[in-house]
Scaffold this active site. Structure first.
Site, PDB file in Angstrom:
ATOM      1  N   LYS A 186      -8.131 -13.649  18.042  1.00  0.00           N
ATOM      2  CA  LYS A 186      -8.489 -12.240  17.817  1.00  0.00           C
ATOM      3  C   LYS A 186     -10.006 -12.084  17.788  1.00  0.00           C
ATOM      4  CE  LYS A 186      -4.347 -11.043  15.219  1.00  0.00           C
ATOM      5  NZ  LYS A 186      -3.763 -11.039  13.883  1.00  0.00           N
ATOM      6  N   VAL A 231      -3.643  -3.514   2.004  1.00  0.00           N
ATOM      7  CA  VAL A 231      -4.506  -2.524   2.666  1.00  0.00           C
ATOM      8  C   VAL A 231      -4.060  -1.112   2.290  1.00  0.00           C
ATOM      9  CG1 VAL A 231      -5.351  -1.678   4.882  1.00  0.00           C
ATOM     10  CG2 VAL A 231      -4.998  -4.130   4.555  1.00  0.00           C
ATOM     11  N   HIS A 258     -14.985 -11.571   3.346  1.00  0.00           N
ATOM     12  CA  HIS A 258     -15.023 -12.612   4.384  1.00  0.00           C
ATOM     13  C   HIS A 258     -16.479 -12.963   4.698  1.00  0.00           C
ATOM     14  CE1 HIS A 258     -10.834 -12.155   4.874  1.00  0.00           C
ATOM     15  NE2 HIS A 258     -10.755 -11.630   6.081  1.00  0.00           N
ATOM     16  N   CYS A 275     -10.323  -7.985  10.574  1.00  0.00           N
ATOM     17  CA  CYS A 275     -11.346  -7.927   9.511  1.00  0.00           C
ATOM     18  C   CYS A 275     -12.561  -8.832   9.771  1.00  0.00           C
ATOM     19  CB  CYS A 275     -10.719  -8.245   8.160  1.00  0.00           C
ATOM     20  SG  CYS A 275      -9.455  -9.518   8.220  1.00  0.00           S
ATOM     21  N   ARG A 281      -4.407  -3.149  19.628  1.00  0.00           N
ATOM     22  CA  ARG A 281      -5.870  -3.320  19.741  1.00  0.00           C
ATOM     23  C   ARG A 281      -6.345  -3.654  21.144  1.00  0.00           C
ATOM     24  NH1 ARG A 281      -6.434  -7.279  14.720  1.00  0.00           N
ATOM     25  NH2 ARG A 281      -6.245  -5.762  13.030  1.00  0.00           N
ATOM     26  N   ASN A 286     -13.386  -7.444   3.271  1.00  0.00           N
ATOM     27  CA  ASN A 286     -12.332  -7.443   4.296  1.00  0.00           C
ATOM     28  C   ASN A 286     -11.308  -6.331   4.153  1.00  0.00           C
ATOM     29  OD1 ASN A 286     -11.845  -9.403   2.021  1.00  0.00           O
ATOM     30  ND2 ASN A 286      -9.764  -9.267   2.820  1.00  0.00           N
ATOM     31  N   SER A 325      -7.267 -12.151   0.100  1.00  0.00           N
ATOM     32  CA  SER A 325      -6.648 -10.830   0.273  1.00  0.00           C
ATOM     33  C   SER A 325      -6.447 -10.504   1.749  1.00  0.00           C
ATOM     34  CB  SER A 325      -7.486  -9.744  -0.401  1.00  0.00           C
ATOM     35  OG  SER A 325      -8.780  -9.706   0.159  1.00  0.00           O
ATOM     36  N   THR A 364       2.376   0.382   0.293  1.00  0.00           N
ATOM     37  CA  THR A 364       2.492  -0.443  -0.915  1.00  0.00           C
ATOM     38  C   THR A 364       1.720  -1.762  -0.810  1.00  0.00           C
ATOM     39  OG1 THR A 364       4.537  -1.237   0.059  1.00  0.00           O
ATOM     40  CG2 THR A 364       4.748   0.438  -1.655  1.00  0.00           C
ATOM     41  N   GLY A 365       1.202  -2.090   0.386  1.00  0.00           N
ATOM     42  CA  GLY A 365       0.581  -3.396   0.624  1.00  0.00           C
ATOM     43  C   GLY A 365      -0.875  -3.455   0.183  1.00  0.00           C
TER      44      GLY A 365
HETATM   45  P1  NAP Z   1       0.860  -6.679   2.932  1.00  0.00           P
HETATM   46  O1  NAP Z   1       0.115  -6.722   1.642  1.00  0.00           O
HETATM   47  O2  NAP Z   1       1.875  -7.729   3.197  1.00  0.00           O
HETATM   48  O3  NAP Z   1       1.575  -5.238   3.051  1.00  0.00           O
HETATM   49  C1  NAP Z   1       2.483  -4.934   4.065  1.00  0.00           C
HETATM   50  C2  NAP Z   1       2.943  -3.486   3.984  1.00  0.00           C
HETATM   51  O4  NAP Z   1       3.837  -3.222   5.074  1.00  0.00           O
HETATM   52  C3  NAP Z   1       3.720  -3.156   2.712  1.00  0.00           C
HETATM   53  O5  NAP Z   1       3.529  -1.800   2.403  1.00  0.00           O
HETATM   54  C4  NAP Z   1       5.175  -3.382   3.154  1.00  0.00           C
HETATM   55  O6  NAP Z   1       6.104  -2.588   2.419  1.00  0.00           O
HETATM   56  C5  NAP Z   1       5.133  -2.878   4.579  1.00  0.00           C
HETATM   57  N1  NAP Z   1       6.161  -3.502   5.400  1.00  0.00           N
HETATM   58  C6  NAP Z   1       6.438  -4.819   5.510  1.00  0.00           C
HETATM   59  N2  NAP Z   1       7.474  -5.018   6.372  1.00  0.00           N
HETATM   60  C7  NAP Z   1       7.868  -3.787   6.785  1.00  0.00           C
HETATM   61  C8  NAP Z   1       8.897  -3.321   7.641  1.00  0.00           C
HETATM   62  N3  NAP Z   1       9.733  -4.168   8.262  1.00  0.00           N
HETATM   63  N4  NAP Z   1       9.005  -1.981   7.844  1.00  0.00           N
HETATM   64  C9  NAP Z   1       8.177  -1.131   7.213  1.00  0.00           C
HETATM   65  N5  NAP Z   1       7.186  -1.501   6.373  1.00  0.00           N
HETATM   66  C10 NAP Z   1       7.025  -2.828   6.171  1.00  0.00           C
HETATM   67  O7  NAP Z   1      -0.127  -6.730   4.185  1.00  0.00           O
HETATM   68  P2  NAP Z   1      -1.653  -6.172   4.329  1.00  0.00           P
HETATM   69  O8  NAP Z   1      -2.606  -7.246   4.022  1.00  0.00           O
HETATM   70  O9  NAP Z   1      -1.768  -4.874   3.632  1.00  0.00           O
HETATM   71  O10 NAP Z   1      -1.749  -5.988   5.907  1.00  0.00           O
HETATM   72  C11 NAP Z   1      -1.178  -4.883   6.567  1.00  0.00           C
HETATM   73  C12 NAP Z   1      -1.669  -4.815   8.006  1.00  0.00           C
HETATM   74  O11 NAP Z   1      -3.090  -4.662   8.013  1.00  0.00           O
HETATM   75  C13 NAP Z   1      -1.366  -6.074   8.823  1.00  0.00           C
HETATM   76  O12 NAP Z   1      -1.082  -5.679  10.148  1.00  0.00           O
HETATM   77  C14 NAP Z   1      -2.663  -6.855   8.746  1.00  0.00           C
HETATM   78  O13 NAP Z   1      -2.835  -7.710   9.844  1.00  0.00           O
HETATM   79  C15 NAP Z   1      -3.680  -5.712   8.775  1.00  0.00           C
HETATM   80  N6  NAP Z   1      -4.984  -6.045   8.191  1.00  0.00           N
HETATM   81  C16 NAP Z   1      -5.075  -6.596   6.940  1.00  0.00           C
HETATM   82  C17 NAP Z   1      -6.342  -6.882   6.413  1.00  0.00           C
HETATM   83  C18 NAP Z   1      -6.543  -7.476   5.049  1.00  0.00           C
HETATM   84  O14 NAP Z   1      -7.695  -7.787   4.689  1.00  0.00           O
HETATM   85  N7  NAP Z   1      -5.489  -7.670   4.246  1.00  0.00           N
HETATM   86  C19 NAP Z   1      -7.480  -6.601   7.163  1.00  0.00           C
HETATM   87  C20 NAP Z   1      -7.353  -6.033   8.432  1.00  0.00           C
HETATM   88  C21 NAP Z   1      -6.100  -5.765   8.921  1.00  0.00           C
HETATM   89  P3  NAP Z   1       6.972  -3.159   1.179  1.00  0.00           P
HETATM   90  O15 NAP Z   1       6.054  -3.259   0.005  1.00  0.00           O
HETATM   91  O16 NAP Z   1       8.014  -2.113   1.027  1.00  0.00           O
HETATM   92  O17 NAP Z   1       7.530  -4.497   1.607  1.00  0.00           O
END
Ligand code: NAP
Length: 350
Positions: A206, A16, A243, A150, A110, A328, A180, A13-14
């Protein structure tokens, strides 16, 4: 027709997670069969659990899929993980132990010695770590492969052609990172409007450590990191996606400007040879206009999978400087993980 792998998304749902769903729509090798997220979303059909925030409609195929807990079993053979770092470790290890291939975006594994930190163009030979991983962790069929942070993906992909041709001796990178990258809801609007935030927790470490692992060499059951110095300063800027980094490098061998430019623009590698579905024709694209790259104009280059490099010039302190840009949540996250999975299939690891 070739086999379609049944895949699940953890953190579906997030920010990514949504990008995964968008990029997997119509993918020739993957069929999305399972979605997982937090207990806030579990038990609901995806269309109710998820506030879709990407341009275009939520793909119909996921509307009715029920959101599950991020723990095995799930109805799939491979999971893409975009769980927050804190919960990823336990969940991803459980999936790998239960026989699933785990292709992760999170930071949890990682830097583990036996886990490939993969950019298919740059270090596909690091997949050899999977044999040691299987032995060390007692995985029978499962595996864990990660993609870098990213900003690190962008930097390492831009440095790779220079390191291969001339040797990199020192790097100074100053990032300007999109909103984002902080997930949703991310940074408060009152903090970032009319502002730049000179701190992103954990980001500089990182970029400095992951880059050296990626550009290192496999030595037995681990990677011998590259030995050059990397200095990173990371800033959050008021841009939605894309980015950017201003980079300065010192090279081991002399190179003239045209050779540096050619090293970037002629760079191709195994994913291009194998014609992997998500591989851009050109991993690094050079722009010569004085005012490019720019996030709004250039982040979608190569369907978001190319790193754009511009402002390539001699530097008075180190040898060369340039500005890099990449999307990103595509090359920096979901697209990177999907390309990793395509490489695993093409090299017979899945
Ligand atoms: P986000 O928008 O906050 O989404 C987080 C996701 O994880 C949602 O689906 C959320 O579900 C779920 N979640 C949160 N807490 C949880 C829990 N306790 N148990 C199970 N599921 C849980 O974050 P995001 O930006 O997508 O990032 C996700 C990961 O990718 C992170 O590790 C981040 O460091 C990495 N990442 C992100 C990017 C970027 O550009 N955004 C780039 C590289 C890596 P609900 O909706 O149900 O709360």
């Amino acid at each position: 027709m070739s086999k379609k792998y049944r895949v699940g998304i953890l953190g579906a749902t997030g920010t990514v997670g949504q990008r995964f769903i968008q990029l997997l729509e119509g993918h020739p090798q993957f069929e999305l069969t399972a979605l997982a997220a937090s207990d806030r979303s579990q038990g609901k059909p995806y269309r109710e659990a998820c506030a879709w925030r990407l341009p275009g409609e939520m793909p119909l195929a996921v509307h009715a899929l029920e959101v599950q807990p991020p723990e095995p079993p799930l109805d799939c053979e491979l999971v893409f993980s975009s769980l927050p770092g804190g919960v990823a470790r336990e969940s991803e290890e459980a999936f790998a132990r239960a026989g699933y291939a785990v292709i992760s975006n999170s930071s949890a594994f990682r830097m583990d010695e036996d886990v490939p930190l993969l950019i298919p163009e740059v270090n596909h030979e690091h997949l050899a770590l999977l044999d040691a991983q299987r032995q060390a962790r007692g995985f029978e069929k499962g595996l864990i492969v990660t993609n870098p942070n990213c900003s690190t993906i962008m930097l390492a992909l831009a440095l790779a052609p220079l390191h291969a041709r001339f040797g990199v001796e020192a790097v100074v990178a100053t990032t300007m990172q999109a909103l984002s990258g902080a997930g949703y809801p991310g940074v408060a609007s009152l903090d970032i409007t009319d502002n730049v935030l000179p701190f992103i927790e954990g980001e500089e470490e990182k970029v400095e450590t992951e880059t050296l692992k990626i550009l290192g060499r496999v030595a037995g059951a681990r990677v011998e990191p590259a030995t050059f110095a990397v200095s990173a300063q990371c800033n959050r800027v008021n841009v939605t996606d894309g980015h950017m980094a201003a980079v300065r490098v010192r090279l081991a061998q002399g190179a003239d400007l045209e050779e540096v430019r050619a090293a970037f623009s002629s760079y191709t590698s195994l994913p291009q040879e194998l014609k992997l579905h998500s591989a851009p024709a050109r991993p690094v694209v050079v722009r010569d206009e004085p005012d490019r790259p720019q996030p709004r104009l250039d982040r979608d280059a190569g369907r978001g999978m190319s790193v754009m490099v511009g402002r390539v010039a001699r530097d008075r302190v180190l040898d060369y400087r340039f500005v890099a840009l990449s999307h990103n949540t595509v090359r920096g996250a979901a697209g990177a993980a999907i390309l990793n999975a395509e490489l695993l299939i093409a090299t017979g690891r899945l």
